[in-house]
Motif scaffolding. Structure first.
Motif, short mmCIF file in Angstrom:
data_model
loop_
_atom_site.label_atom_id
_atom_site.label_comp_id
_atom_site.label_asym_id
_atom_site.label_seq_id
_atom_site.Cartn_x
_atom_site.Cartn_y
_atom_site.Cartn_z
N VAL A 1 16.17 -8.05 1.32
CA VAL A 1 14.82 -8.58 1.12
C VAL A 1 13.84 -7.69 1.88
N SER A 2 12.77 -7.28 1.21
CA SER A 2 11.77 -6.45 1.87
C SER A 2 10.77 -7.35 2.57
N LEU A 3 10.58 -7.11 3.85
CA LEU A 3 9.64 -7.91 4.64
C LEU A 3 9.10 -6.99 5.73
N SER B 1 0.82 -1.22 0.00
CA SER B 1 0.00 0.00 0.00
C SER B 1 0.85 1.26 0.00
N TYR B 2 2.08 1.18 0.48
CA TYR B 2 2.93 2.38 0.53
C TYR B 2 3.67 2.61 -0.78
N CYS B 3 3.48 1.69 -1.75
CA CYS B 3 4.27 1.77 -2.98
C CYS B 3 3.40 1.69 -4.23
N ILE C 1 20.40 -3.46 -7.98
CA ILE C 1 19.38 -3.84 -8.96
C ILE C 1 18.05 -3.87 -8.24
N THR C 2 17.06 -3.15 -8.81
CA THR C 2 15.80 -3.01 -8.12
C THR C 2 14.66 -2.92 -9.12
N GLY C 3 13.49 -2.44 -8.68
CA GLY C 3 12.34 -2.36 -9.58
C GLY C 3 11.26 -1.50 -8.94
N GLY C 4 10.04 -1.83 -9.22
CA GLY C 4 9.32 -3.07 -9.47
C GLY C 4 10.02 -4.26 -8.78
N GLU C 5 9.60 -5.42 -9.15
CA GLU C 5 10.24 -6.61 -8.60
C GLU C 5 11.28 -7.10 -9.61
N PRO C 6 12.57 -6.91 -9.29
CA PRO C 6 13.62 -7.20 -10.28
C PRO C 6 13.67 -8.66 -10.73
N ILE D 1 17.32 -7.07 5.80
CA ILE D 1 15.86 -7.02 5.65
C ILE D 1 15.44 -5.55 5.67
N ASN D 2 14.58 -5.16 4.73
CA ASN D 2 14.01 -3.81 4.74
C ASN D 2 12.57 -3.89 5.22
N ALA D 3 12.25 -3.18 6.29
CA ALA D 3 10.87 -3.17 6.77
C ALA D 3 10.38 -1.72 6.84
N VAL D 4 9.41 -1.40 6.00
CA VAL D 4 8.80 -0.07 6.04
C VAL D 4 7.72 -0.10 7.11
N ILE D 5 7.76 0.85 8.04
CA ILE D 5 6.79 0.84 9.13
C ILE D 5 5.79 1.98 8.95
N THR E 1 0.62 8.53 -4.92
CA THR E 1 -0.51 7.63 -4.78
C THR E 1 -0.59 6.90 -3.44
N ASN E 2 0.39 7.09 -2.54
CA ASN E 2 0.38 6.25 -1.34
C ASN E 2 -0.25 6.92 -0.11
N GLY E 3 -0.89 8.07 -0.30
CA GLY E 3 -1.65 8.70 0.77
C GLY E 3 -0.79 9.09 1.97
N PHE F 1 8.36 5.47 6.59
CA PHE F 1 7.44 5.59 5.44
C PHE F 1 7.66 6.96 4.77
N MET F 2 7.91 6.94 3.47
CA MET F 2 8.25 8.18 2.76
C MET F 2 7.14 8.64 1.81
N ASP F 3 7.18 9.91 1.51
CA ASP F 3 6.20 10.51 0.60
C ASP F 3 6.65 10.42 -0.85
N LEU G 1 21.12 -6.56 -4.68
CA LEU G 1 19.77 -6.73 -5.23
C LEU G 1 18.77 -6.38 -4.14
N THR G 2 17.71 -5.64 -4.49
CA THR G 2 16.60 -5.45 -3.55
C THR G 2 15.39 -6.16 -4.13
N THR G 3 14.81 -7.04 -3.35
CA THR G 3 13.72 -7.90 -3.86
C THR G 3 12.70 -8.17 -2.77
N ASN G 4 11.48 -8.52 -3.19
CA ASN G 4 10.51 -8.94 -2.17
C ASN G 4 10.72 -10.41 -1.81
N1 SAM Z 1 10.18 -4.95 -5.13
C1 SAM Z 1 11.45 -4.89 -4.50
C2 SAM Z 1 11.29 -4.82 -3.00
O1 SAM Z 1 10.20 -4.50 -2.52
O2 SAM Z 1 12.29 -5.07 -2.33
C3 SAM Z 1 12.32 -3.75 -4.97
C4 SAM Z 1 11.67 -2.43 -5.25
S1 SAM Z 1 10.98 -1.59 -3.85
C5 SAM Z 1 10.36 -0.12 -4.61
C6 SAM Z 1 12.47 -1.09 -3.02
C7 SAM Z 1 12.31 -0.68 -1.58
O3 SAM Z 1 11.57 0.51 -1.51
C8 SAM Z 1 11.60 -1.69 -0.72
O4 SAM Z 1 12.41 -2.04 0.38
C9 SAM Z 1 10.37 -0.95 -0.26
O5 SAM Z 1 9.99 -1.34 1.02
C10 SAM Z 1 10.83 0.48 -0.32
N2 SAM Z 1 9.71 1.43 -0.43
C11 SAM Z 1 8.75 1.46 -1.37
N3 SAM Z 1 7.87 2.47 -1.13
C12 SAM Z 1 8.33 3.11 0.00
C13 SAM Z 1 7.87 4.23 0.76
N4 SAM Z 1 6.78 4.91 0.41
N5 SAM Z 1 8.58 4.59 1.84
C14 SAM Z 1 9.69 3.91 2.20
N6 SAM Z 1 10.18 2.85 1.51
C15 SAM Z 1 9.50 2.45 0.43
#
Ligand code: SAM
Ligand code: SF4
Ligand code: SF4
Length: 341
Positions: A128-130, A32-34, A75-80, A167-171, A205-207, A199-201, A104-107
């Motif tokens: 890894v985003s979790l 929802s944040y992305c 390397i990132t994306g979207g889901e790379p 691990i990347n965790a957006v709170i 679209t992420n409100g 959580f970033m702006d 690499l950043t991936t889900n």
């Molecule tokens: N799909 C992959 C993933 O989620 O790891 C790579 C792309 S994703 C855009 C890269 C990173 O951006 C993820 O760790 C995600 O949590 C973070 N991200 C996306 N939207 C964000 C937001 N609004 N604020 C902070 N981090 C954000």
């Protein structure tokens, strides 16, 4: 031209050291944040294959960036991992003189299938985003009802393969702040470094509002109540996360405080979108169309180098420092899934 004469700094004396390369704007999640499920529905006009930079074009661009001082690629994306043959790209990038580190950043969902090839390609590290350990919270957050199971399996296999994992965790307040302690507990006493991200702006679209941000201070004081922490010096000046270690020797965590304590002064990163636009800031409105320069204008490598040098030399971005607590009203901000996180 010898290598050193091509190094460049921007208007605020920041060198360029890191390039984040988005290889696709598509994703199997709808966090929802992305990429909210409502806005990124079945009819969303994702990029066509022919609009994407080819692996050869990405390699040509990185070769010139390396001459400007870029050492690290992400390397990132979207889901790379949705981009076919990704390991072949990494193998080519790994051969470029001056490139020292490819991450690499991936889900993580497709990691188990692709890990061996990625490792053989020269990939050095994986993020890894979790955003939750609790399966219900995770299913809700990823917008696709996907369980934590494949992600946790991917993390374990990456560790078993000897790749350093973060691990990347957006709170988001009221959404997954209940997960701060369970996540800390889960990864404590393991080599995995858990990093909380404010959580970033990004995008339109992420409100976003400041009220939904859980700040670095709040995250650290919450963890401190259960597992006492102390700060640790950064590994290098432009490191984005502030580091903390558990006093009982249980490892370390990080917090990326892009909102409450921004770090634009040390920002040495550029981003390349999947369709070849170069952005000098996550919040830039407009990218520089490198694909057009390569495909239509047929720039020579030397001309491309000069163009990149010129773009970075004019850079003065420091959005997060200017924003403070109030989102700056910018029409058409670029979405995170397009520009690459
Ligand atoms: N799909 C992959 C993933 O989620 O790891 C790579 C792309 S994703 C855009 C890269 C990173 O951006 C993820 O760790 C995600 O949590 C973070 N991200 C996306 N939207 C964000 C937001 N609004 N604020 C902070 N981090 C954000
Ligand atoms: Fe997909 Fe990553 Fe964005 Fe989540 S954060 S929607 S996994 S690109
Ligand atoms: Fe770098 Fe822009 Fe983020 Fe500041 S706001 S740290 S300049 S990407």
């Amino acid at each position: 031209m010898n290598a050193n004469s091509t190094l460049v700094t921007d208007k605020l004396s920041r060198p360029i050291k890191d390039l984040r390369i988005s290889v696709t704007d598509q994703c199997n999640f709808r966090c929802s944040y992305c990429m909210t499920a409502e806005l990124f529905g079945p009819d969303f006009p994702f990029l066509q294959q022919k609009e994407l930079l080819s692996f050869d074009e990405i390699t040509q661009i990185v070769e010139q960036f390396a001459k400007l001082g870029v050492e690290k690629l992400r390397i990132t994306g979207g889901e790379p991992l949705l981009r076919k043959g990704l390991a072949n790209l990494i193998r080519e990038l790994n051969r470029i003189h001056g490139i020292k580190d490819i991450a690499l950043t991936t889900n993580g969902v497709f990691l188990p299938k692709q890990l061996q090839k990625l490792k053989e390609s020269g990939l050095k590290r994986i993020n890894v985003s979790l955003d939750a350990i609790d399966d219900h919270v995770f299913r809700r957050m990823n917008g696709r009802n996907i369980s934590t199971e494949p992600v946790l399996k991917g993390i374990k296999e990456a560790m078993d393969a000897g790749l350093p994992v973060k691990i990347n965790a957006v709170i988001k307040k009221g959404v997954n702040d209940s997960q701060i302690i369970p996540m800390a507990k889960y990864f404590k006493d393991t080599p995995v470094i858990l990093r909380f991200i404010e959580f970033m702006d990004v995008g339109n679209t992420n409100g976003w509002s400041y009220q939904s941000v859980v700040t670095k201070k709040e995250i650290i004081s919450e963890i401190n109540r259960f597992f006492p922490l102390e700060p640790v010096n950064k590994n290098y000046q432009s490191e984005v996360a502030d580091r903390y270690r558990y006093l009982d020797g249980g490892g370390e965590i990080g917090v990326i405080s892009s909102v409450s304590d921004s770090f634009c002064g040390n920002c040495t990163r550029a981003r390349l979108s999947a369709d070849g636009k170069l952005f000098t800031c996550l919040f830039a409105q407009k990218g520089h169309d490198l694909k057009k320069l390569l495909r239509n204008e047929k720039l020579s490598p030397k001309q491309l180098l000069m163009e990149l040098q010129n773009i970075w030399g004019k850079r003065s971005d420091r959005y997060s420092e200017e924003r403070g607590k109030n989102p700056i009203s910018i029409a058409d901000k670029i979405e995170m899934s397009y520009i690459g996180g």
